[in-house]
Design a protein around this motif. Structure first.
Motif, PDB file in Angstrom:
ATOM      1  N   VAL A   1      22.721 -18.457  14.893  1.00 14.63           N
ATOM      2  CA  VAL A   1      21.361 -17.924  15.494  1.00 14.63           C
ATOM      3  C   VAL A   1      20.882 -16.684  15.205  1.00 14.63           C
ATOM      4  CG1 VAL A   1      20.255 -18.035  17.584  1.00 14.63           C
ATOM      5  CG2 VAL A   1      21.968 -19.477  17.303  1.00 14.63           C
ATOM      6  N   PRO A   2      19.794 -16.495  14.565  1.00 19.13           N
ATOM      7  CA  PRO A   2      19.099 -15.216  14.350  1.00 19.13           C
ATOM      8  C   PRO A   2      18.478 -14.886  15.352  1.00 19.13           C
ATOM      9  CG  PRO A   2      18.331 -16.929  12.787  1.00 19.13           C
ATOM     10  CD  PRO A   2      19.158 -17.603  13.689  1.00 19.13           C
ATOM     11  N   THR A   3      18.695 -13.462  15.973  1.00 23.84           N
ATOM     12  CA  THR A   3      18.268 -12.946  17.185  1.00 23.84           C
ATOM     13  C   THR A   3      17.265 -11.698  17.106  1.00 23.84           C
ATOM     14  OG1 THR A   3      20.167 -11.512  17.252  1.00 23.84           O
ATOM     15  CG2 THR A   3      20.343 -13.414  18.187  1.00 23.84           C
ATOM     16  N   HIS A   4      16.979 -11.261  16.076  1.00 22.25           N
ATOM     17  CA  HIS A   4      15.878 -10.366  15.711  1.00 22.25           C
ATOM     18  C   HIS A   4      15.437 -10.242  14.395  1.00 22.25           C
ATOM     19  CE1 HIS A   4      17.900  -6.759  13.522  1.00 22.25           C
ATOM     20  NE2 HIS A   4      18.986  -7.156  14.143  1.00 22.25           N
ATOM     21  N   THR A   5      14.339  -9.664  14.142  1.00 21.92           N
ATOM     22  CA  THR A   5      13.995  -9.326  12.904  1.00 21.92           C
ATOM     23  C   THR A   5      13.986  -8.302  12.267  1.00 21.92           C
ATOM     24  OG1 THR A   5      11.734  -8.784  13.621  1.00 21.92           O
ATOM     25  CG2 THR A   5      11.754 -11.424  13.449  1.00 21.92           C
ATOM     26  N   VAL A   6      13.840  -8.281  10.734  1.00 23.89           N
ATOM     27  CA  VAL A   6      13.918  -7.060   9.962  1.00 23.89           C
ATOM     28  C   VAL A   6      12.751  -6.916   9.069  1.00 23.89           C
ATOM     29  CG1 VAL A   6      16.269  -6.729  10.290  1.00 23.89           C
ATOM     30  CG2 VAL A   6      15.231  -8.088   8.251  1.00 23.89           C
ATOM     31  N   GLN A   7      12.213  -5.646   8.898  1.00 28.22           N
ATOM     32  CA  GLN A   7      11.187  -5.551   7.847  1.00 28.22           C
ATOM     33  C   GLN A   7      11.376  -5.149   6.560  1.00 28.22           C
ATOM     34  OE1 GLN A   7       8.329  -6.265   9.221  1.00 28.22           O
ATOM     35  NE2 GLN A   7       7.092  -5.571   7.457  1.00 28.22           N
ATOM     36  N   VAL A   8      11.062  -5.743   5.430  1.00 29.01           N
ATOM     37  CA  VAL A   8      11.713  -5.789   4.111  1.00 29.01           C
ATOM     38  C   VAL A   8      10.522  -5.086   3.255  1.00 29.01           C
ATOM     39  CG1 VAL A   8      12.210  -6.981   2.159  1.00 29.01           C
ATOM     40  CG2 VAL A   8      13.088  -7.847   4.522  1.00 29.01           C
ATOM     41  N   ALA A   9      11.194  -4.053   2.477  1.00 31.83           N
ATOM     42  CA  ALA A   9      10.101  -3.341   1.448  1.00 31.83           C
ATOM     43  C   ALA A   9       9.625  -4.225   0.308  1.00 31.83           C
ATOM     44  CB  ALA A   9      10.865  -2.206   1.096  1.00 31.83           C
ATOM     45  N   GLU A  10       8.396  -4.235  -0.006  1.00 31.56           N
ATOM     46  CA  GLU A  10       7.977  -5.327  -0.846  1.00 31.56           C
ATOM     47  C   GLU A  10       8.380  -4.918  -2.300  1.00 31.56           C
ATOM     48  OE1 GLU A  10       3.846  -6.318  -0.688  1.00 31.56           O
ATOM     49  OE2 GLU A  10       3.552  -5.997   1.269  1.00 31.56           O
ATOM     50  N   ASP A  11       9.089  -3.905  -2.488  1.00 29.77           N
ATOM     51  CA  ASP A  11       9.289  -3.313  -3.810  1.00 29.77           C
ATOM     52  C   ASP A  11      10.773  -3.303  -3.699  1.00 29.77           C
ATOM     53  OD1 ASP A  11       9.993  -1.281  -2.278  1.00 29.77           O
ATOM     54  OD2 ASP A  11       9.417   0.248  -3.715  1.00 29.77           O
ATOM     55  N   SER A  12      11.497  -4.411  -3.138  1.00 32.98           N
ATOM     56  CA  SER A  12      12.782  -4.271  -3.090  1.00 32.98           C
ATOM     57  C   SER A  12      13.246  -5.871  -3.927  1.00 32.98           C
ATOM     58  CB  SER A  12      13.554  -4.247  -1.693  1.00 32.98           C
ATOM     59  OG  SER A  12      12.842  -5.639  -0.917  1.00 32.98           O
ATOM     60  N   MET A  13      14.549  -5.803  -4.163  1.00 30.28           N
ATOM     61  CA  MET A  13      15.309  -6.986  -4.470  1.00 30.28           C
ATOM     62  C   MET A  13      15.267  -8.076  -3.413  1.00 30.28           C
ATOM     63  SD  MET A  13      18.323  -6.076  -7.256  1.00 30.28           S
ATOM     64  CE  MET A  13      19.215  -4.586  -6.167  1.00 30.28           C
ATOM     65  N   LEU A  14      15.400  -7.617  -2.238  1.00 26.12           N
ATOM     66  CA  LEU A  14      15.444  -8.693  -0.966  1.00 26.12           C
ATOM     67  C   LEU A  14      14.009  -9.227  -1.115  1.00 26.12           C
ATOM     68  CD1 LEU A  14      17.103  -6.798   2.240  1.00 26.12           C
ATOM     69  CD2 LEU A  14      17.714  -8.811   1.074  1.00 26.12           C
ATOM     70  N   TYR A  15      12.849  -8.681  -1.202  1.00 25.52           N
ATOM     71  CA  TYR A  15      11.608  -9.169  -1.243  1.00 25.52           C
ATOM     72  C   TYR A  15      11.403 -10.071  -2.392  1.00 25.52           C
ATOM     73  CZ  TYR A  15       6.731 -10.047  -1.035  1.00 25.52           C
ATOM     74  OH  TYR A  15       5.478 -10.620  -0.775  1.00 25.52           O
ATOM     75  N   GLN A  16      11.810 -10.060  -3.614  1.00 21.98           N
ATOM     76  CA  GLN A  16      12.298 -10.782  -4.599  1.00 21.98           C
ATOM     77  C   GLN A  16      12.843 -12.123  -4.282  1.00 21.98           C
ATOM     78  OE1 GLN A  16      13.305  -9.061  -8.366  1.00 21.98           O
ATOM     79  NE2 GLN A  16      12.152  -7.206  -7.791  1.00 21.98           N
ATOM     80  N   LEU A  17      13.933 -11.802  -3.568  1.00 22.98           N
ATOM     81  CA  LEU A  17      14.769 -13.119  -3.177  1.00 22.98           C
ATOM     82  C   LEU A  17      14.276 -14.082  -2.067  1.00 22.98           C
ATOM     83  CD1 LEU A  17      18.380 -11.481  -3.213  1.00 22.98           C
ATOM     84  CD2 LEU A  17      17.462 -12.813  -4.976  1.00 22.98           C
TER      85      LEU A  17
END
Length: 589
Positions: free
Chosen positions: A162-178
């Motif tokens: 169960v997700p319980t909070h959010t995170v803000q992802v940098a747009e120039d990151s591999m996470l954002y690409q994924l």
């Protein structure tokens, strides 16, 4: 002299264990430890299998040889979650909020993380794993974020999926690409967190209260750490597909290195001999040693004797690091020391004078060192001394360095000769006769064109980059590159930051731009890499010999063929060396 077909020799196959059909990437997962039991939650290995990988358990063994052997047999590493770290490993005392520590895991996982990093293995750190990455690689971890600074609950009581909070992802990151989103909903089971990533990483996701939730490499390496548990939530699959894909790319890069011969055409490690460096260990004072060469898959390097150029009126003794009277004596001293290093490590390294000897050492699973001279000052004005250095095994002579000498004008000189001097012309002729490569890195433009016309065999620039991308007199113009290629020569792109971009904060991406520019001007048959390691060469992404594999990984991602990668990693230079040496043998007739 018979023509030695070194390419066919390598293609005959040395490392057959890299030839497996239908192979799945092997992902090591660090295991938890409790009451004599080594285990992990099934979420981890099921996520790896679903992503197309083969999971294997990595137990917390406190033996670096065992860890090294383990790393030889995996293609990627997942650092799993678990208990707190003993703060003593970070040079800290325990705070009141510190939870239970797991001494059985701590040291082995710090070791395996550092060793995997040095071997360019892809790493995914999860929860405790991101903290492991930070602690192992110069970052910092806060022992307890529940000290009033955190404004949201980071240790949920809900189910793990169960997700319980959010995170803000940098747009120039591999996470954002994924994930294709700047906001992710995550689960949360921690009371510790990374507070400083260190220079090797950057923050790529944060919680609403500013707690670091993800970081990734600043060095163009496949390294991601996340504070949540993606293996437990529905949206976690992209990270596991990523680690499997990166592991496949890592395996392919290693396979390529097993079947080519990688040669760095210029390193200055002998400059650091006065510091009593240890070539046999992973010596942090130098960028090239046996351990780093093995980690990066670098088969051979040309170690040069660099001779500092005295100012007018200065004696050589005044600028030499060792107490010698003449440049020639200094060069001999350096070569004596290199031979001593090789003799002390003869089970792992050998001296090479030819392409055939390079291949033989590769087949014997040994590293190779070749000899070069940087600054024709070593000849002390006597072309006949070239025979002496040829006998010692010197394969090339860089005619000058940062200052005019008696052979030619330098790129940073005063135009003393207007180009190559009469003595320089004699030296070039003698080098052609003996089968020694003429190297024009550091030379002025006029010296370059003079030497190109004078030499009867191809010349090289062992460590020079592209002036059209970085306007520095040490770099080659497009016209010089075209002229060099037309005569069969080779330009080896160097990693000195100031020759890659004027700001000096260059990275591997800048080096690749110079390499690809040279290819566009000269063609793939006339380029290579001469790092200038230990002579201030090295940039993030290829900062020392252990990171050579990282370049190959990027070249494969750009769809370069194995044959082209061989040409870049020394094949073109070896072609010139063989041509120069064969021409000399032919003249002897």
């Amino acid at each position: 002299m018979d023509h030695f077909d070194w390419q066919q020799q390598l293609k005959s196959g040395i490392y057959s264990h890299y030839r497996h059909a239908n192979r799945r990437a092997i992902i090591g997962i660090t295991a938890n430890y409790s009451e004599g039991t080594c285990k992990i939650l099934d979420y981890y290995y099921k996520a790896v299998v679903a992503a197309g990988g083969t999971p294997v358990l990595v137990p917390p063994v406190k033996d670096q040889e065992v860890i090294a052997c383990t790393l030889q047999h995996i293609d990627g590493l997942i650092l799993s979650g678990g208990a707190d770290y003993n703060p003593l490993y970070a040079g800290e005392q325990p705070e009141k909020g510190l939870g239970g520590i797991n001494e059985e895991r701590d040291l082995p996982e710090l070791w395996i993380t550092r060793m995997a990093y040095h071997r360019q293995l892809p790493i995914l750190g999860i929860c405790r794993g991101i903290q492991t990455m930070a602690m192992a690689l110069d970052g910092k971890v806060k022992q307890d974020i529940n000290d009033g600074t955190s404004k949201i609950k980071h240790s949920q009581e809900a189910e793990r999926n169960v997700p319980t909070h959010t995170v803000q992802v940098a747009e120039d990151s591999m996470l954002y690409q994924l994930y294709g989103s700047t906001t992710l909903a995550v689960n949360s089971f921690h009371h510790q967190a990374v507070t400083e990533t260190g220079s090797r990483f950057r923050v790529t996701a944060t919680a609403p209260d500013g707690i670091i939730e993800a970081m990734e490499s600043t060095e163009m390496k496949p390294l991601i750490g996340v504070q949540w548990h993606p293996e437990c939530i529905e949206d976690g699959a992209p990270l596991f597909r990523w680690i499997v894909e990166q592991a496949e790319a890592y395996y392919e890069a290693r396979r390529v290195h097993s079947n080519i011969l990688t040669l760095d055409t210029h390193c200055d490690t002998p400059m650091l001999f006065p510091q009593k460096i240890d070539f046999s260990t992973r010596d942090e004072r130098i960028l090239v040693d046996l351990h780093k060469m093995d980690e990066g898959g670098l088969d051979a390097t040309i170690m040069v004797c660099y001779l500092p150029q005295p100012k007018p009126g200065q004696a050589f003794r005044e600028v030499a690091p060792f107490d010698v009277d003449t440049p020639t004596a200094y060069a001999d001293l350096i070569f004596d020391k290199i031979e001593q290093v090789v003799a002390e490590n003869n089970k792992s390294v050998g001296l090479a004078r030819s392409v055939e000897q390079l291949c033989l050492l590769k087949q014997q699973d040994k590293k190779a060192i070749m000899l070069g001279i940087e600054n024709g000052l070593a000849l002390n004005g006597n072309p006949q001394l070239l025979q002496h250095f040829k006998n010692r095994g010197v394969v090339y002579v860089t005619l000058c360095h940062n200052g005019d000498n008696d052979l030619c004008g330098s790129a940073k000189g005063e135009g003393t000769h207007g180009g190559v001097s009469d003595l320089g012309a004699q030296v070039i002729a003698e080098m052609n006769r003996l089968g020694m490569i003429v190297d024009l890195s550091h030379a002025s433009e006029q010296s370059f064109y003079d030497a190109l016309q004078l030499s009867t065999t191809p010349i090289v620039c062992s460590h020079s980059s592209a002036r059209s991308l970085c306007d520095h007199p040490r770099n080659l113009t497009d016209d010089q590159m075209k002229a060099l290629a037309a005569k069969g020569g080779v330009a080896q792109i160097t990693l000195y930051p100031g020759f890659l971009c004027t700001a000096g904060n260059a990275t591997l991406l800048d080096a690749l731009q110079h390499l690809e520019h040279a290819i566009s001007i000269m063609g793939i048959d006339h380029v290579g890499i001469g790092t200038d390691f230990d002579g201030d060469g090295g940039v993030p992404g290829i900062a020392d010999a252990s990171e050579v594999l990282n370049v190959t990984r990027h070249l494969l991602a750009k769809r370069y063929s194995v044959d082209d990668i061989q040409k870049i990693w020394g094949g073109n230079f070896m072609r010139v060396m063989q041509q120069v040496q064969n021409a000399a043998e032919y003249q002897k007739g």
